[in-house]
Every structure is written in C-alpha cells, then in structure tokens.
Write a protein that holds these residues in place. Structure first.
Motif, PDB file in Angstrom:
ATOM      1  N   ILE A   1     -15.877   0.611   1.847  1.00 38.70           N
ATOM      2  CA  ILE A   1     -15.506   2.008   1.629  1.00 38.70           C
ATOM      3  C   ILE A   1     -16.763   2.869   1.656  1.00 38.70           C
ATOM      4  O   ILE A   1     -17.761   2.567   0.999  1.00 38.70           O
ATOM      5  CB  ILE A   1     -14.774   2.193   0.296  1.00 38.70           C
ATOM      6  CG1 ILE A   1     -13.454   1.406   0.300  1.00 38.70           C
ATOM      7  CG2 ILE A   1     -14.493   3.667   0.024  1.00 38.70           C
ATOM      8  CD1 ILE A   1     -12.715   1.440  -1.023  1.00 38.70           C
TER       9      ILE A   1
ATOM     10  N   ASP B   1      -5.760   3.078   9.547  1.00 34.82           N
ATOM     11  CA  ASP B   1      -5.984   2.152   8.434  1.00 34.82           C
ATOM     12  C   ASP B   1      -5.141   0.894   8.607  1.00 34.82           C
ATOM     13  O   ASP B   1      -5.570  -0.202   8.222  1.00 34.82           O
ATOM     14  CB  ASP B   1      -5.704   2.833   7.089  1.00 34.82           C
ATOM     15  CG  ASP B   1      -4.316   3.423   6.998  1.00 34.82           C
ATOM     16  OD1 ASP B   1      -3.703   3.686   8.056  1.00 34.82           O
ATOM     17  OD2 ASP B   1      -3.846   3.635   5.870  1.00 34.82           O
TER      18      ASP B   1
ATOM     19  N   ARG C   1      -6.599  -3.029   8.573  1.00 35.77           N
ATOM     20  CA  ARG C   1      -6.108  -4.070   7.669  1.00 35.77           C
ATOM     21  C   ARG C   1      -5.612  -5.292   8.443  1.00 35.77           C
ATOM     22  O   ARG C   1      -5.751  -6.427   7.977  1.00 35.77           O
ATOM     23  CB  ARG C   1      -5.004  -3.497   6.768  1.00 35.77           C
ATOM     24  CG  ARG C   1      -5.545  -2.483   5.763  1.00 35.77           C
ATOM     25  CD  ARG C   1      -4.486  -2.055   4.748  1.00 35.77           C
ATOM     26  NE  ARG C   1      -5.055  -1.164   3.749  1.00 35.77           N
ATOM     27  CZ  ARG C   1      -5.041   0.163   3.826  1.00 35.77           C
ATOM     28  NH1 ARG C   1      -4.454   0.749   4.863  1.00 35.77           N
ATOM     29  NH2 ARG C   1      -5.592   0.905   2.892  1.00 35.77           N
TER      30      ARG C   1
ATOM     31  N   SER D   1     -11.108  -8.508   3.131  1.00 34.93           N
ATOM     32  CA  SER D   1     -12.218  -7.552   3.018  1.00 34.93           C
ATOM     33  C   SER D   1     -13.493  -8.198   2.486  1.00 34.93           C
ATOM     34  O   SER D   1     -14.588  -7.667   2.682  1.00 34.93           O
ATOM     35  CB  SER D   1     -11.820  -6.385   2.114  1.00 34.93           C
ATOM     36  OG  SER D   1     -11.499  -6.843   0.814  1.00 34.93           O
TER      37      SER D   1
ATOM     38  N   TYR E   1     -13.753   2.304  11.935  1.00 34.54           N
ATOM     39  CA  TYR E   1     -13.509   2.980  10.659  1.00 34.54           C
ATOM     40  C   TYR E   1     -12.150   3.645  10.714  1.00 34.54           C
ATOM     41  O   TYR E   1     -11.590   3.898  11.794  1.00 34.54           O
ATOM     42  CB  TYR E   1     -14.617   3.980  10.328  1.00 34.54           C
ATOM     43  CG  TYR E   1     -14.521   5.306  11.046  1.00 34.54           C
ATOM     44  CD1 TYR E   1     -13.870   6.402  10.459  1.00 34.54           C
ATOM     45  CD2 TYR E   1     -15.095   5.492  12.306  1.00 34.54           C
ATOM     46  CE1 TYR E   1     -13.792   7.623  11.117  1.00 34.54           C
ATOM     47  CE2 TYR E   1     -15.009   6.708  12.965  1.00 34.54           C
ATOM     48  CZ  TYR E   1     -14.361   7.775  12.365  1.00 34.54           C
ATOM     49  OH  TYR E   1     -14.278   8.978  13.011  1.00 34.54           O
TER      50      TYR E   1
ATOM     51  N   HIS F   1      -9.556   6.556   8.214  1.00 34.60           N
ATOM     52  CA  HIS F   1      -9.458   7.420   7.044  1.00 34.60           C
ATOM     53  C   HIS F   1      -8.674   6.696   5.939  1.00 34.60           C
ATOM     54  O   HIS F   1      -7.572   6.211   6.170  1.00 34.60           O
ATOM     55  CB  HIS F   1      -8.753   8.726   7.390  1.00 34.60           C
ATOM     56  CG  HIS F   1      -9.541   9.590   8.324  1.00 34.60           C
ATOM     57  ND1 HIS F   1     -10.569  10.401   7.893  1.00 34.60           N
ATOM     58  CD2 HIS F   1      -9.478   9.758   9.667  1.00 34.60           C
ATOM     59  CE1 HIS F   1     -11.089  11.038   8.922  1.00 34.60           C
ATOM     60  NE2 HIS F   1     -10.449  10.663  10.009  1.00 34.60           N
ATOM     61  N   LYS F   2      -9.262   6.630   4.751  1.00 29.26           N
ATOM     62  CA  LYS F   2      -8.554   6.101   3.579  1.00 29.26           C
ATOM     63  C   LYS F   2      -7.846   7.231   2.856  1.00 29.26           C
ATOM     64  O   LYS F   2      -6.688   7.134   2.481  1.00 29.26           O
ATOM     65  CB  LYS F   2      -9.526   5.383   2.644  1.00 29.26           C
ATOM     66  CG  LYS F   2      -8.891   4.742   1.419  1.00 29.26           C
ATOM     67  CD  LYS F   2      -9.942   3.947   0.635  1.00 29.26           C
ATOM     68  CE  LYS F   2      -9.307   3.198  -0.537  1.00 29.26           C
ATOM     69  NZ  LYS F   2      -8.864   4.119  -1.595  1.00 29.26           N
ATOM     70  N   ASP F   3      -8.585   8.338   2.662  1.00 30.71           N
ATOM     71  CA  ASP F   3      -8.025   9.566   2.099  1.00 30.71           C
ATOM     72  C   ASP F   3      -8.928  10.711   2.540  1.00 30.71           C
ATOM     73  O   ASP F   3      -9.724  10.549   3.474  1.00 30.71           O
ATOM     74  CB  ASP F   3      -7.879   9.485   0.567  1.00 30.71           C
ATOM     75  CG  ASP F   3      -9.172   9.043  -0.120  1.00 30.71           C
ATOM     76  OD1 ASP F   3     -10.262   9.480   0.338  1.00 30.71           O
ATOM     77  OD2 ASP F   3      -9.117   8.289  -1.097  1.00 30.71           O
TER      78      ASP F   3
ATOM     79  N   THR G   1     -12.822   9.570   1.549  1.00 30.98           N
ATOM     80  CA  THR G   1     -13.416   8.260   1.847  1.00 30.98           C
ATOM     81  C   THR G   1     -12.864   7.699   3.152  1.00 30.98           C
ATOM     82  O   THR G   1     -11.774   8.059   3.594  1.00 30.98           O
ATOM     83  CB  THR G   1     -13.153   7.234   0.722  1.00 30.98           C
ATOM     84  OG1 THR G   1     -11.739   7.125   0.508  1.00 30.98           O
ATOM     85  CG2 THR G   1     -13.840   7.642  -0.574  1.00 30.98           C
ATOM     86  N   ILE G   2     -13.641   6.782   3.744  1.00 30.88           N
ATOM     87  CA  ILE G   2     -13.189   6.065   4.934  1.00 30.88           C
ATOM     88  C   ILE G   2     -13.346   4.566   4.710  1.00 30.88           C
ATOM     89  O   ILE G   2     -14.162   4.125   3.888  1.00 30.88           O
ATOM     90  CB  ILE G   2     -13.964   6.483   6.194  1.00 30.88           C
ATOM     91  CG1 ILE G   2     -15.483   6.306   5.986  1.00 30.88           C
ATOM     92  CG2 ILE G   2     -13.630   7.909   6.590  1.00 30.88           C
ATOM     93  CD1 ILE G   2     -16.309   6.632   7.222  1.00 30.88           C
ATOM     94  N   LEU G   3     -12.538   3.790   5.415  1.00 30.47           N
ATOM     95  CA  LEU G   3     -12.629   2.335   5.404  1.00 30.47           C
ATOM     96  C   LEU G   3     -13.451   1.884   6.595  1.00 30.47           C
ATOM     97  O   LEU G   3     -13.396   2.495   7.669  1.00 30.47           O
ATOM     98  CB  LEU G   3     -11.240   1.708   5.478  1.00 30.47           C
ATOM     99  CG  LEU G   3     -10.276   2.007   4.332  1.00 30.47           C
ATOM    100  CD1 LEU G   3      -8.866   1.538   4.698  1.00 30.47           C
ATOM    101  CD2 LEU G   3     -10.746   1.333   3.053  1.00 30.47           C
TER     102      LEU G   3
END
Length: 218
Positions: free
Chosen positions: A60, A89, A93, A99, A108, A110-112, A115-117
């Motif tokens: 993250i 996302d 996954r 992870s 990458y 968008h997580k929210d 933040t990014i994954l």
C-alpha cells in the motif's frame, strides 16, 4: 499580472456590490470557482511531481495530499525509473493473491481516494514518484497568485461572476457569465491540447496519452 486583489476588485466593480455580506462571501466564491476549474481542466499547470516511499513488504502506497488524478506512477528499480501500469484492484488481487509474497512492482490499482495497491508486493524499499493532478494553492490575500491567476484569469474571473450572481440571486445574469466562462475555458482547453504536441506530432496518439506518433516516422 492579475492576483487575488485584482480579482476581487474586478468582481466587486462588475457586480457593483460592495456590501459587507458580499465581501464576507467573496473568498468562498473564489474558492468554488477554483474548485470548478480544477475539475474541468486537463492542463499541465495542475500537474505535480511528488516523491513517495515504496516500502519493502508493504503493498500500500499513500498518495500525496490533494491528489485528484494520478498521471503516472514510477518506481526506481535497479537504478532505473520504471513506470508502473494501472490495473483494477480486482486484477491485482487475482494476479498477486498472496500479498506476503514479494517481487518487483509491475502494477498498481486504486484502493481508495488516498491510497493505491501495488503488485507484486515490493521485495525491497525503493524511491517512487507520483505524477498527479492537484488543485493549486488556494487564492487568498496571503497567497495572492497561482496558476489560475497567471494563465487562466478570464476563465477564473467569469467562474467567480457565475458564483457571485448565484449568491446575489440575480439568476438572469447567470447565463450571460456562464456563456463567457464556457468560451474562456474552451480557449484554455485548446491551449492545453496544443501544449501536448509540437509541429512534428499528430493531435492524437493511439496510446491514449501524451502524443507518441511523429509525422513521417512510419
């Protein structure tokens, strides 16, 4: 060069309103106009480059404060800046479903909004850079100028007048200045499109990003 004082003075003179109620509202009017320009422009003047830490074992990454849109995310891998590709996302996954496993980041998502994954989860700590669209510093008497006053003043001014007449409930005047705003913003958008190419590049790239097609090269 126009600044916050120039802008507010012109708003007062144009609306012929110097009431205390209106003067108190002026900073909010300017703020809403700036917010509108930020949302409606796709312009290099809104681009910011920010260094971020990409930490070992952490998938993250926190976005720079105020990030609206990510233009590019790159990571220093083996001494070379490498662009990390945007995916969903769900894709990340499925692609990297454990992870705790690590490797060199490739994607990458968008997580929210903050933040990014990253996948794979970084196997080592490295320097990253996020190129992002952000709103310029808010105009105030203490910060009297920004990109909007320097390069988009007509659009900013007319956006402020739209907000001013809405506040004053002079709804008959709103369409006039909305039309003026649309005319001014179209000029800025055209300049932004022109900025993305020079006379050797075509106005559209199959990649869907900055122009990569050069006339006569193929």
């Amino acid at each position: 060069m126009a600044d916050f004082t120039t802008l507010t003075t012109e708003i007062i003179n144009t609306t012929e309103n110097d009431s205390s109620e209106f003067l108190t509202q002026l900073p909010n009017i300017v703020n809403r106009a700036e917010e509108r320009l930020t949302d409606e422009l796709d312009d290099y003047g809104l681009v910011t480059y920010t260094s971020v830490a990409v930490s070992q074992g952490n998938n993250i990454v926190t976005l720079p404060t105020g990030t609206r849109i990510i233009k590019n995310f790159n990571v220093d891998i083996n001494g070379a800046k490498t662009s990390i590709l945007l995916k969903t996302d769900e894709y990340l996954r499925d692609y990297w479903n454990v992870s705790a496993s690590t490797g060199e980041p490739k994607y990458y998502a968008h997580k929210d909004n903050t933040t990014i994954l990253v996948a794979p989860t970084p196997s080592s700590t490295s320097n990253g850079e996020i190129v992002h669209i952000s709103r310029p510093t808010t105009l105030t008497s203490a910060s009297p100028s920004n990109y909007f006053t320097d390069f988009c003043y007509n659009a900013l001014f007319n956006a402020c007048l739209v907000e001013s007449y809405i506040f004053m409930k002079n709804f008959q005047a709103v369409p006039t200045f909305e039309q003026k705003y649309q005319s001014a913003i179209s000029i800025v958008r055209n300049r932004a499109r022109r900025f993305r190419r020079d006379d050797m590049t075509r106005p559209a790239s199959p990649a869907g990003a900055d122009n990569t097609v050069v006339d006569g090269s193929n």
